[in-house]
Design an enzyme around this catalytic site. Structure first.
Site, mmCIF file in Angstrom:
data_model
loop_
_atom_site.group_PDB
_atom_site.id
_atom_site.type_symbol
_atom_site.label_atom_id
_atom_site.label_comp_id
_atom_site.label_asym_id
_atom_site.label_seq_id
_atom_site.Cartn_x
_atom_site.Cartn_y
_atom_site.Cartn_z
ATOM 1 N N ARG A 1 4.154 -13.085 9.581
ATOM 2 C CA ARG A 1 4.028 -13.126 11.300
ATOM 3 C C ARG A 1 3.857 -14.476 11.666
ATOM 4 O O ARG A 1 2.652 -15.360 11.113
ATOM 5 C CB ARG A 1 2.739 -12.294 11.322
ATOM 6 C CG ARG A 1 2.392 -12.527 12.909
ATOM 7 C CD ARG A 1 1.504 -11.445 13.350
ATOM 8 N NE ARG A 1 2.061 -10.168 13.733
ATOM 9 C CZ ARG A 1 1.839 -9.223 14.571
ATOM 10 N NH1 ARG A 1 0.647 -9.302 15.213
ATOM 11 N NH2 ARG A 1 2.437 -8.039 14.528
ATOM 12 N N HIS B 1 10.577 -8.892 16.908
ATOM 13 C CA HIS B 1 9.749 -7.899 16.021
ATOM 14 C C HIS B 1 10.327 -6.617 15.472
ATOM 15 O O HIS B 1 10.272 -5.691 16.019
ATOM 16 C CB HIS B 1 8.609 -7.537 16.965
ATOM 17 C CG HIS B 1 7.463 -6.934 16.551
ATOM 18 N ND1 HIS B 1 7.363 -6.796 15.070
ATOM 19 C CD2 HIS B 1 6.237 -6.491 17.048
ATOM 20 C CE1 HIS B 1 5.818 -6.506 14.912
ATOM 21 N NE2 HIS B 1 5.540 -6.413 15.996
ATOM 22 N N GLN C 1 8.782 -3.271 14.676
ATOM 23 C CA GLN C 1 8.103 -2.549 15.706
ATOM 24 C C GLN C 1 9.266 -1.916 16.238
ATOM 25 O O GLN C 1 9.110 -0.498 16.813
ATOM 26 C CB GLN C 1 7.601 -3.591 16.887
ATOM 27 C CG GLN C 1 6.890 -3.031 18.097
ATOM 28 C CD GLN C 1 5.945 -2.178 18.041
ATOM 29 O OE1 GLN C 1 4.975 -2.522 17.126
ATOM 30 N NE2 GLN C 1 6.077 -0.831 18.316
ATOM 31 N N ASP D 1 5.135 -4.466 27.612
ATOM 32 C CA ASP D 1 4.347 -5.142 26.662
ATOM 33 C C ASP D 1 3.458 -6.007 27.247
ATOM 34 O O ASP D 1 3.677 -6.245 28.557
ATOM 35 C CB ASP D 1 5.495 -5.726 25.661
ATOM 36 C CG ASP D 1 4.587 -6.709 24.412
ATOM 37 O OD1 ASP D 1 3.529 -6.309 24.076
ATOM 38 O OD2 ASP D 1 5.333 -7.357 23.622
ATOM 39 N N CYS E 1 4.261 -1.364 22.548
ATOM 40 C CA CYS E 1 4.146 -1.644 20.912
ATOM 41 C C CYS E 1 2.343 -1.685 20.822
ATOM 42 O O CYS E 1 1.968 -1.619 19.494
ATOM 43 C CB CYS E 1 4.894 -2.775 20.696
ATOM 44 S SG CYS E 1 4.346 -4.606 21.401
ATOM 45 N N ARG F 1 4.678 3.047 12.991
ATOM 46 C CA ARG F 1 5.055 1.812 12.083
ATOM 47 C C ARG F 1 4.649 2.067 10.632
ATOM 48 O O ARG F 1 5.197 1.143 9.910
ATOM 49 C CB ARG F 1 3.494 0.852 12.793
ATOM 50 C CG ARG F 1 4.064 0.418 14.173
ATOM 51 C CD ARG F 1 5.216 -0.728 14.185
ATOM 52 N NE ARG F 1 5.238 -1.324 13.193
ATOM 53 C CZ ARG F 1 4.658 -2.864 13.506
ATOM 54 N NH1 ARG F 1 3.825 -3.189 14.720
ATOM 55 N NH2 ARG F 1 4.694 -3.577 12.703
HETATM 56 N N1 CP Z 1 2.387 -4.114 17.667
HETATM 57 C C1 CP Z 1 1.859 -4.866 16.798
HETATM 58 O O1 CP Z 1 2.652 -5.649 16.291
HETATM 59 O O2 CP Z 1 0.732 -4.665 16.782
HETATM 60 P P1 CP Z 1 -0.194 -6.042 16.194
HETATM 61 O O3 CP Z 1 -0.308 -7.149 16.789
HETATM 62 O O4 CP Z 1 -1.644 -5.157 16.043
HETATM 63 O O5 CP Z 1 0.377 -5.930 14.576
HETATM 64 N N1 NVA Z 2 4.635 -9.610 22.578
HETATM 65 C C1 NVA Z 2 3.614 -9.489 21.852
HETATM 66 C C2 NVA Z 2 3.403 -8.425 20.836
HETATM 67 C C3 NVA Z 2 2.439 -7.980 20.093
HETATM 68 C C4 NVA Z 2 2.285 -7.199 18.972
HETATM 69 C C5 NVA Z 2 3.198 -10.930 21.174
HETATM 70 O O1 NVA Z 2 3.937 -11.518 20.840
HETATM 71 O O2 NVA Z 2 1.971 -11.109 21.398
#
Ligand code: CP
Ligand code: NVA
Length: 301
Positions: free
Chosen positions: A100, A127, A130, A218, A258, A286
């Site tokens: 990530r 993502h 997701q 989101d 998400c 997930r």
């Molecule tokens: N939706 C998602 O990726 O959540 P987190 O940021 O908690 O991993």
């Molecule tokens: N768009 C959000 C998604 C989090 C799961 C971010 O990148 O923070």
């Protein structure tokens, strides 16, 4: 193989992974095979996570393997060791890497220099894990994906980008309602068209929501966008999935997010906790999707 963009997968690959995820969901506690036995997974996090971290770790361990949660700050990466060398070294220990990251290029570089599969666990571009869970949720609710009408309400961000590509791959239509200057990336729109999709961009959430099967939103302030928080809260004010917007959608429409949600901003309590909400199934899925992806990439062949 890696999973960096949802467009690394074709329609058949996606269907196969969703079928496998459905099977994992149906038989969570009677898994006889442990396809990841003796395998290890390195999970690198530059940003916080609840769902991604826990679902990947539980998925890997339930399939017989061992997952290591690695905060980028605590790795030598945080003191300047290169991404390339980190990829080379981790590949000598583990059988797969998830990452990530802030910059999409970091996960691309990891994949380039790792000799084990690399999975994008969220970047500023995409993502994919997701979106696989989202597709699984939609297919469970509607029985199919082809022909579904998606309305994306709000920021044209990483999750939106992956949704646009997934719609193109699986035959769904998508209308994105976002304020000027916060549209999805041009390269993603081009790629979606190349894949046979026809994403539409509008500024009015009501136009997108009308007749939609799925309303998705989101956060207005993604991780990494904090410096622009005040401006974003101002600009995104009307891009809220609320009861009124949901009434414009089809009668059986579902609302998705998400998570994490900012209740009262991009989505209301009424919708999150209402009968048309699919958000907690989406979060659960997930786990099952992670199993399907990890088995496919890392499991015994
Ligand atoms: N939706 C998602 O990726 O959540 P987190 O940021 O908690 O991993
Ligand atoms: N768009 C959000 C998604 C989090 C799961 C971010 O990148 O923070």
């Amino acid at each position: 193989m890696n999973l960096i963009s949802i467009s690394d997968l074709g329609k058949d690959d996606i269907i196969r992974l969703l079928d496998r995820a459905d099977a994992f969901k149906a038989g969570r506690y009677n898994t006889r095979t442990l396809p990841l036995e003796g395998k290890s997974l390195a999970m690198i996090f530059e940003k916080p996570s609840t769902r991604t971290r826990v679902s990947l770790e539980v998925a890997f361990e339930e399939l017989g393997g061992h997952a290591l949660n690695l905060s980028a700050k605590e790795l030598q990466l945080g003191r300047g060791e290169t991404v390339d060398d980190t990829a080379r070294v981790l590949s000598r220990y583990v059988h797969g890497i998830t990452a990530r990251v802030y910059s999409h290029n970091t996960v691309v570089q990891l994949a380039k220099h790792a000799s084990v599969p690399v999975v994008n666990a969220l970047s500023d571009w995409e993502h994919p894990l997701q979106i696989l869970a989202d597709l699984m949720t939609m297919r469970q609710r509607f029985g199919l994906l082809d022909g579904l009408k998606i309305a994306w309400i709000g920021d044209g961000n990483n999750v939106c980008n992956s949704m646009i590509l997934a719609a193109a791959i699986t035959g769904m239509s998508i209308v994105v309602a976002s304020p000027k200057g916060f549209e999805p990336r041009a390269k993603i729109l081009e790629e979606a068209k190349r894949l046979g999709g026809n994403p539409r961009l509008v500024t009015d959430p009501a136009v997108a929501a009308k007749g939609a099967d799925v309303l998705v939103t989101d956060t207005w302030v993604s991780m990494g966008d904090e410096a622009m928080e005040a401006e974003r809260l101002r600009v995104f004010g009307k891009y809220q999935v609320n009861g009124e917007l949901l009434k414009l959608a089809s009668k059986d429409a579902i609302a998705m997010h998400c998570l994490p949600a900012h209740r009262g901003q991009e989505i209301t309590d009424e919708v999150m906790d209402g009968p048309q909400s699919a958000v907690f199934d989406e979060a659960e899925n997930r786990l099952h999707v992670s199993k399907a992806v990890l088995e496919w990439l890392i499991g015994q062949k």
